[in-house]
Write a protein that holds these residues in place. Structure first.
Motif, PDB file in Angstrom:
ATOM      1  N   GLU A  77       2.771-160.092 -24.944  1.00 49.09           N
ATOM      2  CA  GLU A  77       3.179-158.714 -25.189  1.00 49.09           C
ATOM      3  C   GLU A  77       2.317-158.138 -26.302  1.00 49.09           C
ATOM      4  O   GLU A  77       1.975-158.837 -27.255  1.00 49.09           O
ATOM      5  N   LYS A  78       1.990-156.869 -26.216  1.00 47.88           N
ATOM      6  CA  LYS A  78       1.295-156.143 -27.292  1.00 47.88           C
ATOM      7  C   LYS A  78       0.203-156.973 -27.994  1.00 47.88           C
ATOM      8  O   LYS A  78      -0.818-157.268 -27.397  1.00 47.88           O
ATOM      9  N   GLN A  79       0.477-157.399 -29.234  1.00 49.59           N
ATOM     10  CA  GLN A  79      -0.537-158.095 -30.038  1.00 49.59           C
ATOM     11  C   GLN A  79      -1.062-159.354 -29.335  1.00 49.59           C
ATOM     12  O   GLN A  79      -2.227-159.692 -29.454  1.00 49.59           O
ATOM     13  N   THR A  80      -0.156-160.048 -28.660  1.00 47.46           N
ATOM     14  CA  THR A  80      -0.554-161.335 -28.090  1.00 47.46           C
ATOM     15  C   THR A  80      -0.982-161.190 -26.628  1.00 47.46           C
ATOM     16  O   THR A  80      -1.180-162.177 -25.934  1.00 47.46           O
ATOM     17  N   LYS A  81      -1.093-159.960 -26.166  1.00 50.09           N
ATOM     18  CA  LYS A  81      -1.440-159.735 -24.772  1.00 50.09           C
ATOM     19  C   LYS A  81      -2.814-160.321 -24.473  1.00 50.09           C
ATOM     20  O   LYS A  81      -3.774-160.090 -25.216  1.00 50.09           O
ATOM     21  N   ARG A  82      -2.915-161.076 -23.396  1.00 51.06           N
ATOM     22  CA  ARG A  82      -4.191-161.708 -23.090  1.00 51.06           C
ATOM     23  C   ARG A  82      -4.328-161.988 -21.600  1.00 51.06           C
ATOM     24  O   ARG A  82      -3.337-162.034 -20.859  1.00 51.06           O
ATOM     25  N   LEU A  83      -5.569-162.190 -21.213  1.00 53.33           N
ATOM     26  CA  LEU A  83      -5.858-162.568 -19.831  1.00 53.33           C
ATOM     27  C   LEU A  83      -6.268-164.033 -19.835  1.00 53.33           C
ATOM     28  O   LEU A  83      -7.150-164.435 -20.590  1.00 53.33           O
ATOM     29  N   VAL A  84      -5.589-164.832 -19.009  1.00 57.26           N
ATOM     30  CA  VAL A  84      -5.929-166.243 -18.928  1.00 57.26           C
ATOM     31  C   VAL A  84      -6.389-166.541 -17.511  1.00 57.26           C
ATOM     32  O   VAL A  84      -5.758-166.110 -16.540  1.00 57.26           O
ATOM     33  N   ILE A 102      -9.108-156.510 -21.295  1.00 60.09           N
ATOM     34  CA  ILE A 102      -8.581-157.442 -20.300  1.00 60.09           C
ATOM     35  C   ILE A 102      -8.303-156.792 -18.947  1.00 60.09           C
ATOM     36  O   ILE A 102      -8.456-157.419 -17.919  1.00 60.09           O
ATOM     37  N   LYS A 103      -7.922-155.523 -18.956  1.00 55.62           N
ATOM     38  CA  LYS A 103      -7.605-154.866 -17.680  1.00 55.62           C
ATOM     39  C   LYS A 103      -8.826-154.847 -16.794  1.00 55.62           C
ATOM     40  O   LYS A 103      -8.801-155.187 -15.620  1.00 55.62           O
ATOM     41  N   TRP A 104      -9.907-154.448 -17.407  1.00 57.69           N
ATOM     42  CA  TRP A 104     -11.163-154.265 -16.694  1.00 57.69           C
ATOM     43  C   TRP A 104     -11.684-155.611 -16.187  1.00 57.69           C
ATOM     44  O   TRP A 104     -12.103-155.749 -15.041  1.00 57.69           O
ATOM     45  N   GLU A 106      -9.861-158.305 -15.660  1.00 55.75           N
ATOM     46  CA  GLU A 106      -8.913-158.819 -14.666  1.00 55.75           C
ATOM     47  C   GLU A 106      -9.253-158.263 -13.281  1.00 55.75           C
ATOM     48  O   GLU A 106      -9.278-158.982 -12.290  1.00 55.75           O
ATOM     49  N   LYS A 107      -9.550-156.952 -13.257  1.00 61.62           N
ATOM     50  CA  LYS A 107      -9.846-156.303 -11.977  1.00 61.62           C
ATOM     51  C   LYS A 107     -11.105-156.865 -11.330  1.00 61.62           C
ATOM     52  O   LYS A 107     -11.223-156.926 -10.116  1.00 61.62           O
ATOM     53  N   SER A 108     -12.067-157.271 -12.200  1.00 58.09           N
ATOM     54  CA  SER A 108     -13.356-157.687 -11.644  1.00 58.09           C
ATOM     55  C   SER A 108     -13.364-159.145 -11.170  1.00 58.09           C
ATOM     56  O   SER A 108     -14.343-159.598 -10.590  1.00 58.09           O
ATOM     57  N   LEU A 109     -12.300-159.879 -11.439  1.00 60.36           N
ATOM     58  CA  LEU A 109     -12.272-161.296 -11.058  1.00 60.36           C
ATOM     59  C   LEU A 109     -11.534-161.490  -9.730  1.00 60.36           C
ATOM     60  O   LEU A 109     -10.427-160.992  -9.553  1.00 60.36           O
ATOM     61  N   THR A 110     -12.136-162.240  -8.834  1.00 66.57           N
ATOM     62  CA  THR A 110     -11.521-162.467  -7.528  1.00 66.57           C
ATOM     63  C   THR A 110     -11.223-163.944  -7.339  1.00 66.57           C
ATOM     64  O   THR A 110     -12.118-164.783  -7.492  1.00 66.57           O
ATOM     65  N   ILE A 111      -9.968-164.247  -7.030  1.00 65.24           N
ATOM     66  CA  ILE A 111      -9.573-165.638  -6.799  1.00 65.24           C
ATOM     67  C   ILE A 111     -10.400-166.229  -5.654  1.00 65.24           C
ATOM     68  O   ILE A 111     -10.642-165.557  -4.657  1.00 65.24           O
ATOM     69  N   GLY A 112     -10.852-167.454  -5.847  1.00 68.25           N
ATOM     70  CA  GLY A 112     -11.572-168.151  -4.788  1.00 68.25           C
ATOM     71  C   GLY A 112     -13.079-168.021  -4.878  1.00 68.25           C
ATOM     72  O   GLY A 112     -13.821-168.773  -4.253  1.00 68.25           O
TER      73      GLY A 112
END
Ligand code: ADP
Ligand code: MG
Length: 702
Positions: A77-84, A102-104, A106-112
């Motif tokens: 949440e907030k301060q600790t928000k992160r993409l793993v 992280i939003k940007w 996250e969008k650019s990564l595709t599973i697989g």
């Protein structure tokens, strides 16, 4: 280089824009294309290798991995928000974490899909992890890296440039754009024959490869070429200056050796000159017969006999009908020179006078008269003797002691005291390594006295720890019983002036208890005392009324008390090498065995240990300055501060000495063959002479 194109303001580089340009100017001093081109990477990251996940360890530098994305998740949440994200290869799993953008991402990564990731590995909960790695979609052709990204450049940037996307990566893009658009306009600045003779890569290739090396070898060649050019250009300017000076100024000819020189040499001088002294006198003799003005630097350790050489050169000038002067940086030093010259020449041999700020008006008037009539042959003094009202009848020879305390302007004033400028001999007791001298004083001729007079006992240097202090006191008492005097020196470093003063006063108290009156008398001198009191305390020691002199480094320059045979340096680990060497030079001036005691705490940094060991091992000032140069780099060597000459972008005077010697030789050869640089193949060098390099102040040198 095509100056027009590369002088273009950075605002006009495609992709820059006003805001970024303003930031670049403010933060990195990058104003035009040329500045950007010269903002070299400070390191390179090897992207030729790929790691398997199982081989990743936290102590590795940046590594590169190919792995497939199997999971991604926004957490916290907030301060600790992160993409793993978790990625996997055939040997294991690695976790990637991002806290920003992280939003940007996250969008650019595709599973697989497979990715090339690049970053600094860490281990978190026993598993390999990377924070904020670079990541790009894998494609087989990327493995070949289009031949230009194997060694990735890393540029210095600042926090304030980050919002403008001008971190290392951003600067890399900008530089790539610059090279893409204008590489063709980079012109060669060195003659072709020089490139061949010294196997140097051409300039466009050098700039390309220093930013985007195709491989390690190309990078080395690029650096080599650009370093050579840096050093070469400095030498070109220095030797050109020297050449111009010899063309512009005639020099007085000292054609004969006469009464003064011969009488002094044969009847007055109480000792034999050392071979080094003889050699230097010959060099000076040769210089002063050529009809060209001499500008010579005389280097030699304290006590090596420079003053005697200077005095004999002075007598040579007098033999040829000229007046002379000797200028020292402080009143104490001027006074001491005056005393020692009087002592050496005796009474009634030659007219000598002293002129300092404290010379009385009445005496001054007489002195001015004697100077103008030509009656006074040797004038010794401080800055006072360059004042305009000090006029000579025929000044022919000038000795300047302690070079780096006088500016060029002051030296020039001395030159103007006669229609034909006097010959100038600059003496310095701060030996500096040959390569450094070649750069700092490259337009002067250099003489070196590298030999002490025979029979001089080398100073014995000991490194002593606090727990041996009692034994030290015993030794000091024995020396005093033999009639000797002792210096005890404390460090003075501006930031902790109060503490230093306390140190000194505490030390003084301990000493006063250990060496009580009336058996012992102690002088004390420190920076916070009025000049008058300092002088009074100093004089008590000089006259032998006190046996101990407790002081901060104010005694570093000058004072000569031959009876002082022990130099104790407290907190020796806090002094620089050249300072230690200068301090040690205060003793060992008499016939007795002298000692230098370095007191230190047992906890020493590696560098401090090298310094103290060096002091114990050798008395040779040149050897010491060489080590100082290796330890601290050229910018910190005594006497080199503020001399812009040493602001080299690539070359390092400590590690590139061989290259400097080559560059110097190259310039000497060129001027030998073509002093006017008139040959067509040397025209490019005329350009180099005109070009200004920022940060370099040529008026600072000689
Ligand atoms: P420097 O100026 O290099 O510190 P000085 O010229 O003041 O050295 O010499 C230091 C001392 O050594 C002086 O007392 C000087 O008279 C003496 N001295 C100089 N040259 C010789 C020599 N060749 N032999 C013996 N003593 C010398
Ligand atoms: Mg001297």
């Amino acid at each position: 280089m095509n100056p027009k194109v590369f002088e273009t303001p950075i605002d006009y580089l495609k992709g820059t824009g006003t805001a970024r340009a303003t930031a670049l100017k403010k933060e990195l001093n990058i104003h035009d294309f040329s500045d950007l081109l010269h903002h070299y990477p400070f390191k390179y990251i090897d992207r030729t290798q790929f790691y398997k996940i199982k081989d990743i360890q936290p102590d590795l530098p940046f590594v590169q991995v190919i792995a497939r994305l199997r999971h991604k998740e926004l957490m916290g949440e907030k301060q600790t928000k992160r993409l793993v994200a978790q990625l996997q290869d055939d040997t294991g799993v690695i976790e990637l974490v991002w806290f920003q953008g992280i939003k940007w991402i996250e969008k650019s990564l595709t599973i697989g899909k497979a990715y090339i990731i690049f970053g600094k590995p860490a281990v978190f909960n026993g598993k390999p992890q990377m924070a904020h790695p670079e990541i790009e979609l894998y494609a087989p052709e990327l493995l070949k890296r289009k031949g230009n990204l194997t060694l990735q450049p890393v540029y210095n940037s600042t926090e304030k440039l980050k919002p403008f996307l001008l971190d290392s990566k951003g600067l890399q893009k900008l530089t790539a754009a610059l090279l893409e658009q204008h590489a063709k306009e980079i012109e060669e600045t060195l003659p072709t024959y020089l490139l061949q003779q010294y196997t140097l890569t051409d300039r466009p290739a050098a700039y390309r490869n220093i930013h985007f090396p195709v491989d390690a070898n190309a990078l080395f060649e690029a650096q080599h070429r650009l370093k050579f050019e840096e050093l070469f250009t400095i030498q070109l300017k220095l030797l050109k200056n020297k050449l111009l000076r010899t063309q512009k100024f005639k020099g007085n000819v000292f054609g004969q050796v006469g009464h003064y020189f011969n009488t002094f040499y044969n009847e007055i001088l109480p000792f034999n000159l050392t071979n080094a002294q003889k050699r230097v006198l010959k060099e000076i003799r040769k210089d002063t017969q050529r009809g060209v003005q001499m500008n010579r630097l005389l280097q030699g350790d304290v006590g090596s006999g420079k003053t005697v050489v200077a005095l004999m050169s002075i007598l040579l000038a007098i033999d040829n009908g000229f007046q002379t002067c000797l200028m020292a940086p402080t009143e104490i030093l001027a006074n001491q020179h005056y005393q020692s010259v009087k002592h050496l020449v005796g009474d009634n041999f030659v007219t000598v006078a002293l002129l300092t700020g404290s010379t009385k008006q009445k005496d001054r008037r007489l002195l001015h008269e004697q100077l103008e009539s030509g009656e006074l042959k040797i004038l010794i003094g401080t800055h006072a003797l360059i004042e305009d009202k000090v006029q000579f009848q025929n000044l022919g020879f000038v000795v300047i002691d302690e070079q780096h305390r006088f500016g060029v302007e002051q030296r020039a004033k001395l030159w103007r005291k006669n229609t034909v400028p006097p010959h100038v001999l600059v003496m310095t007791a701060t030996p500096i390594p040959r390569t450094l001298a070649m750069t700092l004083y490259g337009d002067l001729d250099i003489s070196v006295i590298d030999e002490l007079p025979a029979g001089r006992k080398p100073i014995e240097t000991l490194h002593v720890y606090e727990n041996q202090r009692l034994a030290l006191f015993g030794r000091m008492k024995r020396e005093i019983a033999l009639g000797r005097q002792i210096y005890i020196v404390y460090p003075l470093i501006q930031e902790s002036e109060k503490l230093d003063l306390k140190n000194l006063m505490d030390g003084w108290e301990v000493l006063s208890r250990e060496f009580p009156v009336p058996d012992y008398q102690i002088s004390i001198v420190h920076g916070k005392m009025p000049a008058k009191d300092k002088e009074f305390e100093m004089q008590r020691f000089v006259k032998g009324e006190t046996q101990l002199m407790v002081a901060t480094t104010v005694i570093e320059v000058g004072v000569n008390v031959p009876n002082a045979s022990v130099m104790v340096i407290e907190n020796a680990e806090r002094f620089g090498l050249s300072q230690l060497h200068q301090l040690r030079g205060r003793v060992g001036r008499g016939a007795e065995q002298s000692y230098c005691i370095l007191m230190s705490s047992p906890k020493l940094s590696r560098e401090a240990k090298v310094r103290l060991d060096t002091m114990v091992r050798t008395n040779n000032g040149f050897e010491i300055s060489e080590i100082d140069l290796q330890l601290r780099g050229p910018g910190n060597i005594e006497g080199t501060q503020q001399s812009g000459v040493l602001d080299l972008k690539l070359a390092n005077l400590a590690t590139d000495q061989e290259l400097l010697l080559k560059a110097r030789k190259a310039v000497e050869d060129i001027f030998e063959k073509d002093p006017q640089l008139a040959l067509p193949e040397n025209q490019v060098l005329q350009q180099a002479l005109l070009a200004k390099r920022e940060g370099l102040s040529w008026d600072k040198i000689s």
